[in-house]
Scaffold this motif. Structure first.
Motif, PDB file in Angstrom:
ATOM      1  N   CYS A 151      74.076 -12.023  15.866  1.00 18.20           N
ATOM      2  CA  CYS A 151      75.293 -11.516  15.251  1.00 18.20           C
ATOM      3  C   CYS A 151      75.282 -11.820  13.754  1.00 18.20           C
ATOM      4  O   CYS A 151      75.059 -12.956  13.335  1.00 18.20           O
ATOM      5  N   CYS A 190      78.497 -14.390  13.139  1.00 18.03           N
ATOM      6  CA  CYS A 190      78.563 -15.790  13.577  1.00 18.03           C
ATOM      7  C   CYS A 190      77.210 -16.362  13.962  1.00 18.03           C
ATOM      8  O   CYS A 190      77.109 -17.566  14.205  1.00 18.03           O
ATOM      9  N   CYS A 203      78.649  -9.043  20.326  1.00 17.73           N
ATOM     10  CA  CYS A 203      78.522 -10.494  20.233  1.00 17.73           C
ATOM     11  C   CYS A 203      79.441 -11.140  21.264  1.00 17.73           C
ATOM     12  O   CYS A 203      80.654 -10.942  21.210  1.00 17.73           O
ATOM     13  N   CYS A 238      82.044 -13.743  19.268  1.00 16.28           N
ATOM     14  CA  CYS A 238      83.128 -13.332  18.372  1.00 16.28           C
ATOM     15  C   CYS A 238      83.545 -11.880  18.562  1.00 16.28           C
ATOM     16  O   CYS A 238      84.377 -11.370  17.802  1.00 16.28           O
TER      17      CYS A 238
END
Ligand SMILES: [Zn+2]
Length: 301
Positions: A130, A133, A148, A151
């Motif tokens: 990702c 994050c 993801c 998140c």
């Protein structure tokens, strides 16, 4: 009127990409994976295998990750990534040298499929995590989305726009530049990435000015070409010369100059006395040059 009319190499995949609700239906995707006539293009450490002048298709047997390219008349078609070559990541599936070889060997109608597979596999190889994050992401929608789990960010395959511009002074002369890394005598149209917050027209004017010192006036969109090495879309323009004297201004551009129509025709016809070489026929730059010169582009070579 300058308009590009011949088929552009690396287009024409002709698949139903199923980029509608079907891809978002897990049951439908499972049915495609289990389809008795499902086939796959396999990218392995050596690249993409060819079968004569076509991409080699093998029966698909549920390999993961399943990247569903789409459907053709025979059924679903997948891309399977058997892994990149050893060495520092990220390794692109095809470099320009391999592209040149494949372009010379592939049937024209296969180029679009090659570009699609290369772009998609390259993106998955280079984007396992990702961008928000850093967590490992999950492939969904048959390979046209990564999500993801940490998140909830969604990541779509990237396509990076590049403007490529043939500056023309009427029918008499064209402006071409030479990159230090190119084969000897090779000259081509000027190109560069579109920057954030910039229109295509602004990018054309800026790139030409940065690379040559030339100011352009009116410009016309001509054609586009996927260039998945690793993720570009080439957007071809003609732009009218307005002012300035050409001079190389960027480090990678070692020369930029006008060439006459006679020079260009000699290069296209590979006359021994031609003062330059033009790009190979599979490149959109050549398409722009041939269109300006009134020469119909031949098959990719
Ligand atoms: Zn995330």
């Amino acid at each position: 009127m300058l308009s590009a009319v011949t088929p552009m190499p690396f287009t024409g995949a002709g698949l139903d990409r199923a980029t509608d609700d079907r891809r978002r239906d897990p049951d439908w995707l499972a049915a495609q994976r289990a389809h008795p006539r499902a086939r796959a293009v396999v990218a392995d450490p050596s690249g993409l295998a060819l079968d004569g002048d076509r991409l080699k298709l093998t029966p698909y047997r549920g390999e993961e990750p399943a990247l569903l390219l789409g459907l053709d008349a025979d059924g679903p078609l997948f891309a399977v990534d058997a892994g990149p070559p050893p060495g520092p990541p990220p390794a692109a599936i095809l470099g320009v040298d391999a592209l040149r070889e494949a372009g010379a060997r592939l049937a024209p109608a296969e180029g679009g499929l090659l570009a699609y597979v290369a772009a998609l596999v390259n993106w998955h190889r280079r984007h396992p995590r990702c961008a928000c994050c850093g967590a490992a992401t999950t492939i969904t929608e048959g390979g046209l989305l990564r999500i993801c789990p940490a998140c909830d960010a969604e990541h779509h395959p990237r396509t990076d726009p590049v403007v490529i511009t043939l500056v023309i002074d009427g029918t008499e002369r064209v402006l071409l530049g030479r990159n230090v890394r190119w084969p000897a005598r090779r000259y081509s149209a000027l190109a560069g990435f579109v920057e954030p917050g910039e229109s295509l027209e602004e990018a054309v004017a800026r790139e030409v000015a940065e690379e040559s010192g030339i100011e352009v006036g009116a410009m016309r969109y001509a054609a586009s070409q996927p260039w998945p090495f690793p993720a570009s879309l080439m957007l071809g323009f003609f732009a009218d010369y307005r002012a300035g004297e050409p001079r190389p201004l960027e480090g990678e551009i070692e020369d930029v100059r006008w060439y006459s129509r006679a020079d260009i025709l000699a290069a296209i016809h590979e006359d021994p006395g031609a003062p330059l070489d033009v790009p190979p026929r599979f490149a959109i730059a050549r398409h722009l040059i041939d269109t300006w010169a009134g020469v119909t582009a031949g098959p990719a070579a």
